[in-house]
Design an enzyme around this catalytic site. Sequence first.
Site, PDB file in Angstrom:
ATOM      1  N   LYS A 194     -20.294 -48.573  30.725  1.00  0.00           N
ATOM      2  CA  LYS A 194     -21.446 -49.440  30.461  1.00  0.00           C
ATOM      3  C   LYS A 194     -22.309 -48.770  29.400  1.00  0.00           C
ATOM      4  O   LYS A 194     -22.793 -47.653  29.599  1.00  0.00           O
ATOM      5  CB  LYS A 194     -22.241 -49.655  31.750  1.00  0.00           C
ATOM      6  CG  LYS A 194     -23.513 -50.458  31.547  1.00  0.00           C
ATOM      7  CD  LYS A 194     -24.200 -50.776  32.856  1.00  0.00           C
ATOM      8  CE  LYS A 194     -25.524 -51.484  32.620  1.00  0.00           C
ATOM      9  NZ  LYS A 194     -26.198 -51.842  33.860  1.00  0.00           N
ATOM     10  N   LYS A 247     -18.569 -52.985  29.507  1.00  0.00           N
ATOM     11  CA  LYS A 247     -19.743 -53.831  29.320  1.00  0.00           C
ATOM     12  C   LYS A 247     -20.614 -53.262  28.223  1.00  0.00           C
ATOM     13  O   LYS A 247     -20.854 -52.046  28.242  1.00  0.00           O
ATOM     14  CB  LYS A 247     -20.516 -53.870  30.640  1.00  0.00           C
ATOM     15  CG  LYS A 247     -21.821 -54.606  30.601  1.00  0.00           C
ATOM     16  CD  LYS A 247     -22.545 -54.437  31.894  1.00  0.00           C
ATOM     17  CE  LYS A 247     -23.930 -55.035  31.746  1.00  0.00           C
ATOM     18  NZ  LYS A 247     -24.810 -54.688  32.810  1.00  0.00           N
TER      19      LYS A 247
HETATM   20  C1  PBG Z   1     -28.499 -53.588  36.150  1.00  0.00           C
HETATM   21  C2  PBG Z   1     -27.766 -54.497  35.238  1.00  0.00           C
HETATM   22  C3  PBG Z   1     -28.068 -54.878  33.932  1.00  0.00           C
HETATM   23  C4  PBG Z   1     -27.106 -55.830  33.575  1.00  0.00           C
HETATM   24  C5  PBG Z   1     -26.245 -55.966  34.648  1.00  0.00           C
HETATM   25  N1  PBG Z   1     -26.653 -55.123  35.648  1.00  0.00           N
HETATM   26  C6  PBG Z   1     -29.205 -54.532  33.050  1.00  0.00           C
HETATM   27  C7  PBG Z   1     -29.348 -53.186  32.484  1.00  0.00           C
HETATM   28  O1  PBG Z   1     -28.510 -52.304  32.654  1.00  0.00           O
HETATM   29  O2  PBG Z   1     -30.405 -52.981  31.895  1.00  0.00           O
HETATM   30  C8  PBG Z   1     -27.073 -56.568  32.266  1.00  0.00           C
HETATM   31  C9  PBG Z   1     -26.369 -57.875  32.306  1.00  0.00           C
HETATM   32  C10 PBG Z   1     -26.611 -58.769  31.146  1.00  0.00           C
HETATM   33  O3  PBG Z   1     -27.250 -58.425  30.137  1.00  0.00           O
HETATM   34  O4  PBG Z   1     -26.136 -59.916  31.237  1.00  0.00           O
HETATM   35  N2  PBG Z   1     -28.553 -52.278  35.764  1.00  0.00           N
END
Ligand code: PBG
Length: 327
Positions: A194, A247
Amino acid sequence: MDLIHRPRRLRRTDAVRRLCRETRVSPDSLIYPIFFDETLHGIRPISSLPGQYHYGLDAVHQAVDDCLEHGVKHCILFGLPAGKDACGSSAYDENGVIQKAVRAIKASYPDFNVITDVCLCEYTDHGHCGILHGHEVDNDDTLEVLAKTALSHAAAGADMVAPSDMMDGHTAAIRSTLDRSGFSRTAIMAYSAKYASAFYGPFRTAAGSSPSFGNRKGYQMDPHNRREALRECALDIEEGADIIMVKPALSYLDIIRKCADSFDYPLCAYSVSGEYAMIKSAAASGLLDEHRTMCETALSVFRAGADMLITYYAKELAGAMRAGEIG
Ligand code: PBG
């Protein structure tokens, strides 16, 4: 003209083009994100994500029926709690928003696959994904809270838990807590690679989870890196992940391909809020055909090697697949 090879022969008719498709997609591989707001009655449009809604706990049936009518069989849940504190205690409250939503969904739709996002940023008053020591997120203290949160989701009936926090050792901490508590059947979908991405902007507005200071670069991955994604996936697999994830999706197709080639594990990609919002806004200004752009971008993620896709377009994509526009 004396041409031996004429690739256009396989593009002549719709039937032949379908016969020769290298990428096959199905609604079975689509996961739809649902936002539950503990303080809401009914549903409310999300301004940063046109076409998406916040759901109150009294709108569980509306949320799930709409998925099922479109042929979407999987969801991932995000919660907007009534209260926040420094350590995100509403994340693991057995009567918290996600725990209640999962119980309500599972009571009426036992076959609907419920995945829960496990993170603290929506539940902490500072908006970071873990427990702060000074201005830094403490890894090991956070693990304890994440494991408690995952356990409370499993106890409520979640089929899978999806830790998105990017703490080191999160999968091991969650796996051992679940196993010790009799939830060895609950699967872990780990957000393994991520990245610290600008594309999460609309989600953070929707989920009220923006950090109140600083950024997430101290725990989410640096977009410059590719090999590191392999290490992160390998660690999650060693720690017991059942499914790994990359992601965002669209700017990370190279990472998806690399992970698909490197690991014999189911690979999920998350087409995040900014990817959806870009298409929506380009379509709203008349610059792009929304439906075709949606189909082409989703296809690119599957072609890159993803086995499954989390997307705000899940319902529309399922429709496009059933209509044979992609498939
Ligand atoms: C929680 C999380 C996030 C997303 C999914 N889980 C936000 C982040 O990491 O700031 C982002 C999902 C999206 O942008 O559609 N940590």
